[in-house]
Design a protein around this motif. Structure first.
Motif, PDB file in Angstrom:
ATOM      1  N   LEU A   1      64.203  49.724  -5.650  1.00 22.96           N
ATOM      2  CA  LEU A   1      64.201  50.626  -4.597  1.00 22.96           C
ATOM      3  C   LEU A   1      65.561  50.676  -4.111  1.00 22.96           C
ATOM      4  N   ASP A   2      66.249  51.709  -3.952  1.00 26.08           N
ATOM      5  CA  ASP A   2      67.600  51.887  -3.237  1.00 26.08           C
ATOM      6  C   ASP A   2      67.583  51.715  -1.947  1.00 26.08           C
ATOM      7  N   THR A   3      68.609  51.660  -1.146  1.00 23.37           N
ATOM      8  CA  THR A   3      68.596  51.572   0.274  1.00 23.37           C
ATOM      9  C   THR A   3      68.016  52.719   1.189  1.00 23.37           C
ATOM     10  N   ASP A   4      67.908  53.776   0.171  1.00 23.28           N
ATOM     11  CA  ASP A   4      67.093  55.063   0.931  1.00 23.28           C
ATOM     12  C   ASP A   4      65.438  54.886   0.673  1.00 23.28           C
ATOM     13  N   GLY A   5      65.316  53.887  -0.012  1.00 23.98           N
ATOM     14  CA  GLY A   5      63.696  53.580  -0.436  1.00 23.98           C
ATOM     15  C   GLY A   5      63.152  54.516  -1.613  1.00 23.98           C
TER      16      GLY A   5
ATOM     17  N   ASP B   1      61.140  62.689   7.109  1.00 18.35           N
ATOM     18  CA  ASP B   1      62.459  61.676   6.845  1.00 18.35           C
ATOM     19  C   ASP B   1      62.282  61.706   5.340  1.00 18.35           C
ATOM     20  N   PRO B   2      63.602  62.184   5.007  1.00 21.46           N
ATOM     21  CA  PRO B   2      63.919  62.366   3.529  1.00 21.46           C
ATOM     22  C   PRO B   2      64.398  60.950   2.926  1.00 21.46           C
ATOM     23  N   LYS B   3      64.838  60.035   3.753  1.00 22.16           N
ATOM     24  CA  LYS B   3      65.468  58.783   3.477  1.00 22.16           C
ATOM     25  C   LYS B   3      64.651  57.812   4.569  1.00 22.16           C
ATOM     26  N   PRO B   4      63.326  57.328   4.093  1.00 20.87           N
ATOM     27  CA  PRO B   4      62.577  56.741   4.798  1.00 20.87           C
ATOM     28  C   PRO B   4      62.790  55.333   4.998  1.00 20.87           C
ATOM     29  N   GLY B   5      63.994  54.701   3.739  1.00 16.97           N
ATOM     30  CA  GLY B   5      64.004  53.334   3.906  1.00 16.97           C
ATOM     31  C   GLY B   5      65.423  52.944   4.720  1.00 16.97           C
ATOM     32  N   THR B   6      65.952  54.060   4.946  1.00 19.90           N
ATOM     33  CA  THR B   6      67.085  53.617   5.839  1.00 19.90           C
ATOM     34  C   THR B   6      67.017  52.942   7.078  1.00 19.90           C
ATOM     35  N   ARG B   7      65.821  53.144   7.660  1.00 18.05           N
ATOM     36  CA  ARG B   7      65.675  52.322   9.165  1.00 18.05           C
ATOM     37  C   ARG B   7      65.622  50.990   8.839  1.00 18.05           C
ATOM     38  N   TYR B   8      65.399  50.366   7.696  1.00 16.20           N
ATOM     39  CA  TYR B   8      65.397  48.911   7.421  1.00 16.20           C
ATOM     40  C   TYR B   8      66.598  48.608   6.826  1.00 16.20           C
ATOM     41  N   ASN B   9      67.591  49.411   7.030  1.00 13.71           N
ATOM     42  CA  ASN B   9      68.771  48.764   6.082  1.00 13.71           C
ATOM     43  C   ASN B   9      70.074  49.020   6.893  1.00 13.71           C
ATOM     44  N   SER B  10      69.896  48.910   8.314  1.00 12.53           N
ATOM     45  CA  SER B  10      70.712  49.123   9.488  1.00 12.53           C
ATOM     46  C   SER B  10      72.072  47.996   9.248  1.00 12.53           C
TER      47      SER B  10
END
Length: 470
Positions: free
Chosen positions: A144-148, A247-256
């Motif tokens: 998975l990339d940073t955006d999930g 949210d089109p990029k759900p993984g960004t909240r865990y990659n702050s």
């Protein structure tokens, strides 16, 4: 006659960078934080260097600024009580000072951030699945990339462990139902559909819009969506708002990313009618030569042996060159800052729309230095101005001539384009050709491709993509 060896004298010139010059060049592009760290390392490795204590460094300045009060001006505690006694009631006089409770240390308030991989792996460990599915799911999480978003195809995941198509599909479904919803999707459409299917209530119409008419949704073509789906415009707009909240990029909240704190090298302050550039030396240690080790070089000191003197002399030369290099760095930054203040006076007074075009050569000629030196000085350094915190490179931009022959900064033109687009009607946004005419009326003659270039640099979509149909 056979050739014979002979001696010849040849005079030539070479540009040789001495170690001291190399050190001075190395210090120029350093930020204040990097330079302070380097100086602390030098102090730990070079015994000839020591930091001047803050109290001693400020003693002379404090002595000049502070004057001792005369005996008649000195107020005792008894005088203060007698003077303010009639204004204080008995309750205020006898009121004890409140106790200050000890707060927990700041380290207890810190918390480690959880990455997307750790968050998904923790959820996977709570699931009761067989070992094969767990291995496949771990492989999916690792791709998975940073955006999930899942960046590997199902075929590539199958080849990682010779897994079957059904096993990979089952593991992918498990990962896609983990929090955050929409993770492990292979494209934007799948990401939005996963979130819609997990929402409470019926979202079948929104699912149809995303699955069958995503292009019309991206174009905000609500009337065409209503016509094709046989629904009213109001109903379609309601579904569009539902999709817009996803949210089109759900993984960004865990990659702050960690906050990067910036310490300005220069403060620009206004004194009377002039702007003055003041260097920020508070974060840098003040260095001096250790007097105890310097005594070892005294010829009258018989206690030191030749080896000790040679070692101390080498460290002394290194310390002296370092102190001189730091002083030269500060002087160079001061010169560049003064030149920037002189050329950008209107920006400091009026803001970004009055930023003048400026190149490195202009500042280099003004302070009688080479362009490369100016480039090293402004690299990764910031200046605190009345218009906000600006990177020193921000003041260097190309310019375009208006109808009156005046040079206008490209940053000023971009800001004007941003304001024009912000004030446009979303139902009929301005095209690049229309903005050419608007700027031409303001005596700014630009080509359409230049407008398109600046718009792309501002990350503003085209007029077709900005249009919202009602």
């Amino acid at each position: 006659m056979p050739p014979q060896p002979r001696l010849q004298i040849k005079v030539s010139q070479k540009l040789v960078l001495t170690p001291a010059l190399q050190q001075a060049i190395k210090l120029l592009p350093m930020t204040t934080v990097e330079l302070a760290e380097m100086l602390n390392q030098e102090m730990s490795s070079n015994p000839m260097l020591e930091e001047v204590p803050i109290e001693e460094d400020q003693a002379a300045e404090s002595a000049d600024q502070q004057e001792k009060p005369t005996e008649s001006e000195t107020w005792t505690d008894e005088d203060l009580r007698n003077f303010f006694g009639e204004y204080l009631d008995q309750g205020s006089r006898q009121r004890p000072f409140p106790e200050v409770k000890d707060l927990p240390p700041i380290e207890n308030a810190l918390s480690a951030t959880v990455s997307l991989t750790e968050h998904l792996t923790w959820q996977l460990s709570l699931r009761q699945v067989n070992e094969t599915t767990r291995e496949i799911a771990a492989a999916i999480i690792g791709n998975l990339d940073t955006d999930g978003r899942l960046v590997a195809s199902t075929e590539e995941i199958e080849a990682m462990g010779s897994w079957s198509v059904n096993d990979v599909a089952d593991a992918l479904e498990i990962v896609q139902h983990l929090d955050p919803i929409g993770v492990a999707a292979r494209n934007l459409q799948e990401c939005l559909l996963l979130q819609l299917r997990q929402m409470d209530g019926a979202c079948t119409l929104a699912e149809r819009i995303v699955s069958d008419h995503l292009r019309l949704l991206q174009e905000h073509n609500v009337p065409e969506l209503a016509r094709r789906l046989g629904r009213s415009v109001d109903e379609i707009e309601q579904q569009v708002h539902i999709v817009g909240d996803l949210d089109p990029k759900p993984g960004t909240r865990y990659n702050s990313l960690e906050s990067q704190y910036v310490i300005p090298e220069v403060f620009v302050v206004k004194r009377e009618d002039e702007y003055v550039a003041v260097l920020n030396d508070d974060e840098l240690p003040t260095l001096r030569i250790n007097s105890n080790y310097r005594r070892l070089l005294d010829p009258k000191n018989s206690a030191s042996n030749p080896e000790a003197r040679a070692f101390v002399r080498e460290k002394l030369n290194s310390a002296v060159w370092l102190i001189k290099s730091v002083q030269q760095r500060q002087k160079t930054i001061q010169k560049v800052a003064n030149s920037l203040v002189k050329f950008q006076r209107e920006f400091l007074d009026l803001g970004i729309e009055h930023l003048h075009p400026l190149i490195l050569r202009t500042v280099a000629d003004d302070i009688d230095m080479h362009e490369s030196t100016v480039s090293r000085v402004v690299s990764n350094k910031y200046m605190h101005t009345p218009q906000g915190l600006c990177e020193m490179k921000y003041f260097f931009h190309s310019g375009l001539s208006n109808a009156h022959g005046e040079n206008i900064s490209s940053v000023t033109i971009k800001e004007r384009i941003r304001k024009i687009i912000k004030s446009e009607d979303t139902a009929s946004p301005f095209s690049d050709a229309k903005m050419v005419k608007i700027l031409r009326d303001e005596d700014l003659i630009l080509a359409r491709r230049t407008i398109a270039k600046y718009r792309e640099e501002l990350k503003i979509p085209t007029s077709h993509q900005r249009k919202i149909r009602h």
